[in-house]
Write a protein that holds these residues in place. Structure first.
Motif, mmCIF file in Angstrom:
data_model
loop_
_atom_site.group_PDB
_atom_site.id
_atom_site.type_symbol
_atom_site.label_atom_id
_atom_site.label_comp_id
_atom_site.label_asym_id
_atom_site.label_seq_id
_atom_site.Cartn_x
_atom_site.Cartn_y
_atom_site.Cartn_z
ATOM 1 N N VAL A 123 0.366 -3.951 0.294
ATOM 2 C CA VAL A 123 -0.838 -3.471 -0.372
ATOM 3 C C VAL A 123 -1.857 -3.061 0.692
ATOM 4 C CG1 VAL A 123 -2.737 -4.059 -1.922
ATOM 5 C CG2 VAL A 123 -0.448 -4.995 -2.341
ATOM 6 N N TYR A 124 -2.423 -1.861 0.554
ATOM 7 C CA TYR A 124 -3.479 -1.428 1.462
ATOM 8 C C TYR A 124 -4.777 -2.155 1.135
ATOM 9 C CZ TYR A 124 -0.578 2.544 2.923
ATOM 10 O OH TYR A 124 0.433 3.331 3.424
ATOM 11 N N LEU A 173 2.773 -0.322 6.381
ATOM 12 C CA LEU A 173 1.716 0.540 5.860
ATOM 13 C C LEU A 173 1.440 1.701 6.815
ATOM 14 C CD1 LEU A 173 -0.756 -2.225 4.611
ATOM 15 C CD2 LEU A 173 0.799 -0.832 3.214
ATOM 16 N N THR A 227 -6.440 -4.996 -6.882
ATOM 17 C CA THR A 227 -5.813 -4.141 -5.878
ATOM 18 C C THR A 227 -6.764 -3.012 -5.490
ATOM 19 O OG1 THR A 227 -3.660 -4.572 -6.892
ATOM 20 C CG2 THR A 227 -3.795 -2.729 -5.351
ATOM 21 N N THR A 247 0.901 1.961 -3.549
ATOM 22 C CA THR A 247 0.322 0.642 -3.310
ATOM 23 C C THR A 247 -0.009 -0.028 -4.635
ATOM 24 O OG1 THR A 247 -1.498 -0.569 -2.212
ATOM 25 C CG2 THR A 247 -1.990 1.659 -2.965
ATOM 26 N N PRO A 248 0.525 -1.238 -4.874
ATOM 27 C CA PRO A 248 1.521 -1.972 -4.103
ATOM 28 C C PRO A 248 2.814 -1.172 -3.985
ATOM 29 C CG PRO A 248 0.479 -3.428 -5.696
ATOM 30 C CD PRO A 248 0.077 -2.030 -6.054
ATOM 31 N N SER A 249 3.544 -1.461 -2.922
ATOM 32 C CA SER A 249 4.692 -0.642 -2.565
ATOM 33 C C SER A 249 5.995 -1.128 -3.182
ATOM 34 C CB SER A 249 4.842 -0.640 -1.039
ATOM 35 O OG SER A 249 6.135 -0.233 -0.638
#
Length: 403
Positions: free
Chosen positions: A182-183, A153, A219, A174-176
């Motif tokens: 995930v931030y 991240l 998220t 995010t999600p990547s």
């Protein structure tokens, strides 16, 4: 046509590595090879029946003509409600654009804002298309390495160091894809504090996997923690991943009205408008029964856990547990330098991927395609049988290496 007749923007672009990998698998299968394909980021589920029914109803009702550039009212309304639920913010029609997939929407946003001298910060590992999209429009992609120790991240310190007077965008995914990272809300708040000190920098927030999350809470979203950035955040999303609608090609973006107007102008001169039928289906996807999302995410979580456990047990592999999306990013650095049974030395992650394709009949994508050497990406958006067979084949192939 001679190669000299092609524009420089085309000749300097790479073909999408993920598209190229998928095409290679199709060619091998056509040649009679049995390939266990872990390359494609595409749900193996069919589009839910109620969504397909809405498309049929739309066709029977005559929704087969051109639509407004920024989509039919029903879809704009559905997007408004969904983004409000996600961010707490309202978006009128002049803040919404709809295109032929989130990929097209991102491409047009960069086309509208990037030119020679403009810099775009791209955290690595990154989705394969970001840097090439920037360079296609004569901009400069500033690649910022985000190592595994930071969960792949972007940190506030790295963001601060990468910003210059020429920075136009920072891209957050995010999600990547490819890591599933995930931030957290706190991490997004910290990034927002950096952005507050640099008001000339906007954020392209790619949230195409936001429904595919393995967290206990929704998220986190940059705008939900920093709503004052509404005019500086271009949020992109779509229906491809969450609703198994990749072939419907329908994505959307929300943001500053001036940017949205520019994107819509570009679309009016390129594709005119998204598919009318896909728009009707997307409106139903966003507003209708959401049980498919819940059930499919539960299935992905199970597949994630199974695949992680199987690959983690293989000597030489170090998979990273994702918190979203449907990919595992697998460390393979300890395999580099190994010799194959034929005596060939594996000099990098691409060699590892080719070795697995040749000796295990398992197709993956090298981490270097995502800006992160020493890894490969596998998609677990396929059946558990395929995943178990692939892991067994990978284990057998790796055991044949001399290290």
């Amino acid at each position: 046509m001679s190669s000299a007749a092609l524009a420089a923007r085309v000749t300097r672009m790479r073909e999408s590595p993920s598209v190229a990998a998928a095409q290679r698998v199709r060619e091998l299968k056509a040649g009679g090879r049995q390939i266990l394909d872990l390359t494609v980021g595409e749900p193996d589920f069919d589009t839910p029946a109620h969504i397909k029914a809405s498309a049929i109803e739309a066709m029977n009702g005559g929704l087969t003509k051109y639509t407004p550039v920024n989509g039919i009212p029903a879809l704009r309304d559905a997007i408004t409600k969904r983004v409000r639920a996600k961010t707490g913010l309202d978006y009128e029609s002049d803040r919404i654009t709809i295109g032929g997939g989130a990929k097209q929407v991102i491409f047009l946003a960069l086309m509208a804002t990037v030119e020679t001298g403009v810099e775009v910060i791209v955290p690595a590992p990154y989705w394969v298309s970001y840097p090439d999209m920037v360079e296609a429009h004569d901009g400069t992609a500033i690649i910022v390495q985000c190592p595994e120790v930071d969960n792949f991240l972007l940190t506030p310190e790295r963001l601060e160091a990468a910003i210059s007077t020429n920075t136009r965008w920072v891209i957050l995914n995010t999600p990547s894809n490819p890591t599933g990272a995930v931030y957290s809300a706190d991490q997004l708040i910290a990034l927002a504090e950096v952005l507050d000190r640099h008001p000339h920098v906007d954020v392209l927030s790619d949230e195409i996997y936001d429904e595919i999350s393995y967290l206990d809470t929704p998220t986190p979203n940059l705008l939900s923690v920093a709503p004052h950035l509404q005019d500086r955040v271009f949020l992109t999303n779509g229906v491809s991943k969450a609703y198994a609608m990749t072939g419907w090609r329908l994505g959307y973006g929300t943001g500053n009205p001036e940017l949205i107007g520019a994107i819509n102008k570009l679309q009016s001169q390129s594709s005119s408008c998204p598919s009318s039928i896909s728009q009707a289906a997307a409106a139903e996807a966003l507003t209708g029964d959401q049980s498919f999302v819940t059930e499919s995410v539960a299935s992905y979580r199970h597949r994630r856990d199974v695949t992680f456990g199987l690959l983690d047990a293989i000597d030489g592999l170090e998979p990273v547990l994702p918190h979203g999306a449907f990919y595992l990013f697998v460390g393979c650095r300890s395999l580099i330098g190994s010799r194959t049974p034929e005596g060939t030395v594996l000099t990098g992650d691409q060699d590892v991927v080719l070795y697995l394709l040749d000796h295990a009949s398992v197709a993956t994508i090298q981490g270097s395609a995502y800006g992160a050497d020493g890894y490969f990406r596998v998609s677990f958006a396929t059946s558990e049988d395929v995943l178990r067979s692939a892991a067994a084949s990978i284990s057998s192939a790796i055991s044949s290496l001399t290290r």
